[in-house]
Design an enzyme around this catalytic site. Structure first.
Site, PDB file in Angstrom:
ATOM      1  N   TYR A  47       0.820  -1.212   0.000  1.00  0.00           N
ATOM      2  CA  TYR A  47       0.000   0.000   0.000  1.00  0.00           C
ATOM      3  C   TYR A  47       0.855   1.263   0.000  1.00  0.00           C
ATOM      4  CZ  TYR A  47      -3.640   3.341   1.094  1.00  0.00           C
ATOM      5  OH  TYR A  47      -4.493   4.416   1.042  1.00  0.00           O
ATOM      6  N   SER A 323       0.930  17.559  -7.843  1.00  0.00           N
ATOM      7  CA  SER A 323       1.063  16.202  -7.304  1.00  0.00           C
ATOM      8  C   SER A 323       0.460  15.181  -8.238  1.00  0.00           C
ATOM      9  CB  SER A 323       0.361  16.124  -5.940  1.00  0.00           C
ATOM     10  OG  SER A 323       0.259  14.793  -5.489  1.00  0.00           O
ATOM     11  N   HIS A 325       0.071  12.129  -6.786  1.00  0.00           N
ATOM     12  CA  HIS A 325      -0.275  11.190  -5.713  1.00  0.00           C
ATOM     13  C   HIS A 325       0.820  10.139  -5.521  1.00  0.00           C
ATOM     14  CE1 HIS A 325      -3.915  10.609  -3.215  1.00  0.00           C
ATOM     15  NE2 HIS A 325      -3.414   9.398  -3.000  1.00  0.00           N
TER      16      HIS A 325
END
Length: 429
Positions: A47, A323, A325
């Site tokens: 993750y 960004s 992410h």
């Protein structure tokens, strides 16, 4: 002005070395990442370290930084230096923020409390994660215990329920947040093969939904859905995996474990979160409405196109985070650093510009500032430090970045981050 960050950090590490003590948090990012992987679970690593698709965007983030080289100037007095910046009226000791990272509890229990503690020790902001593993009120209390009034912002995922948005923003204000950061690029989850290979979605186990399970409006929605579910005759599949997930949900939901196992609300809460946490139809009208919900500065996170940056400025937005992410949403996306210069030019000083994604060292921060960012958000490094040593690890990981920035600033012939512009760099390929 002070010459303290770099030398002080070096002295701490070398001083401990005299006694045979080596740092728990490696001073280089590659070493930090390797060591963190040895202590993180497979689910946590997938993750936090994983990216979208084949990881091309993560690679692009690093390659973009490598295309710029720092060009030092010499014979300048750099004995006194300043890393200080002003963001929305708050003077910060360094142009660094702890970025929000969802489901941080995968890396360390009560992750957000520890990250907040680390940020408060350094005096730089923590952007509370909307998908946090501890309620923002607990994090704010911890930060204030370390440093009263320690700077903090709040990341907002725009729910399909407007009353829930109102509640989260109100809680952020009450918790002392100094800005609201609306994440735009995660109105749905990207294709993340590392998580998919494990069948692992943290939120399905109530990991990273503490802002919701602590929210009064969310509790109302769950209560309504629980009443409706009581009338349902739908049968649920029973398996060993489902039982393990049930126990995880019970542990990660406020309240006694046994009671949470028996009552339906925790399970309904997880499904409710998955159904309503984000709004794929989010548009400029909702962003405009945020002005009616808060007087805090509004920052939009996930802007990469200069036209979107111009639209944000025209809409009166106070700040932008350039960004992608961390390369976790779209495979083959433009890197944040490649987008930064165009966005900064489009904004032209009319809003604060921040950047994240793939920025792991002090030299990286130097380049980002020279390319037009006012400050930089750090993500994976502080999460890896957290996994290794809790609050101390998160603090040390970012302290190392700040220290290297200070030394890079001086060694390149500059005395203040406010001096940095593209003349400090040369594009080499």
């Amino acid at each position: 002005m002070t010459a303290g960050w770099g030398r002080a950090r070096q002295n701490d590490i070398y001083g401990a070395g005299v006694h045979g003590r080596k740092p728990v948090v490696p001073a280089d990012f590659a070493g930090l990442e390797r060591r963190a992987r040895t202590v993180m679970s497979a689910r946590a690593w997938a993750y936090i370290a994983g990216g979208a698709g084949e990881g091309r965007t993560m690679t692009a983030n690093r390659e973009a930084l490598d295309r710029w080289a720092i060009v030092p100037r010499v014979l300048r007095d750099v004995s006194q230096r300043s890393l200080e910046v002003d963001l929305f009226g708050t003077r910060l000791p360094a142009p660094i923020l702890f970025a929000p990272v969802g489901a941080g509890g995968l890396a360390h229990p009560d992750a957000d409390v520890h990250i907040g503690h680390a940020a408060a020790e350094l005096g730089v902001p923590y952007i509370f994660s909307n998908q946090g593993s501890a309620p923002m009120e607990r994090v704010a209390a911890e930060m204030d215990a370390v440093r009263p009034g320690a700077p903090r912002w709040f990341q907002l995922y725009w729910s399909v329920d407007d009353d829930l948005v109102d509640s989260l923003v109100h809680r952020a204000e009450t918790s002392g947040a100094q800005a609201v950061v609306v994440t735009l690029d995660t109105t749905m989850l990207g294709w993340r093969p590392q998580d998919l290979a494990l069948g692992s979605l943290p939120f399905a186990r109530a990991e990273g939904i503490a802002q919701y399970t602590s929210d009064p409006r969310f509790a109302e929605i769950v209560a309504e859905r629980t009443r409706a579910a009581a009338d349902s005759t739908e049968r649920q599949e029973i398996s060993v995996g489902a039982i393990k997930t049930l126990f995880a949900i019970a542990r990660n939901t406020p309240g006694a474990l046994l009671r949470n196992l028996i009552r339906p609300e925790p399970r309904v809460g997880v499904q409710t979160f998955l159904d309503i946490y984000s709004r794929p139809s989010l548009g400029w009208a909702e962003i405009a409405s945020l002005r009616d919900k808060t007087s805090l500065p509004i920052v939009l996170k996930g802007i990469l196109h200069p036209d979107d940056a111009r639209a944000a400025v025209d809409a009166g937005i106070d700040g932008i985070v350039v960004s992608n992410h961390g390369g976790r949403q779209i495979d083959g996306e433009i890197s944040s650093v490649d987008a930064l210069a165009d966005v900064a030019d489009a904004v032209d000083g009319r809003a604060t510009v921040l950047v994240d994604s793939g920025i792991y060292t002090g030299a990286d921060v130097f380049k980002a500032l020279a390319l037009g960012a006012d400050a930089v958000c750090i993500g994976r490094p502080h999460m890896y430090g957290l996994a290794l040593a809790g609050a101390d690890g998160a603090r040390d990981a970012v302290a190392n970045i700040i220290a290297e920035l200070d030394l890079t600033l001086g060694l390149s012939g500059h005395t203040s981050v406010s001096e940095l512009d593209r003349d400090a760099l040369k594009q080499i390929r």
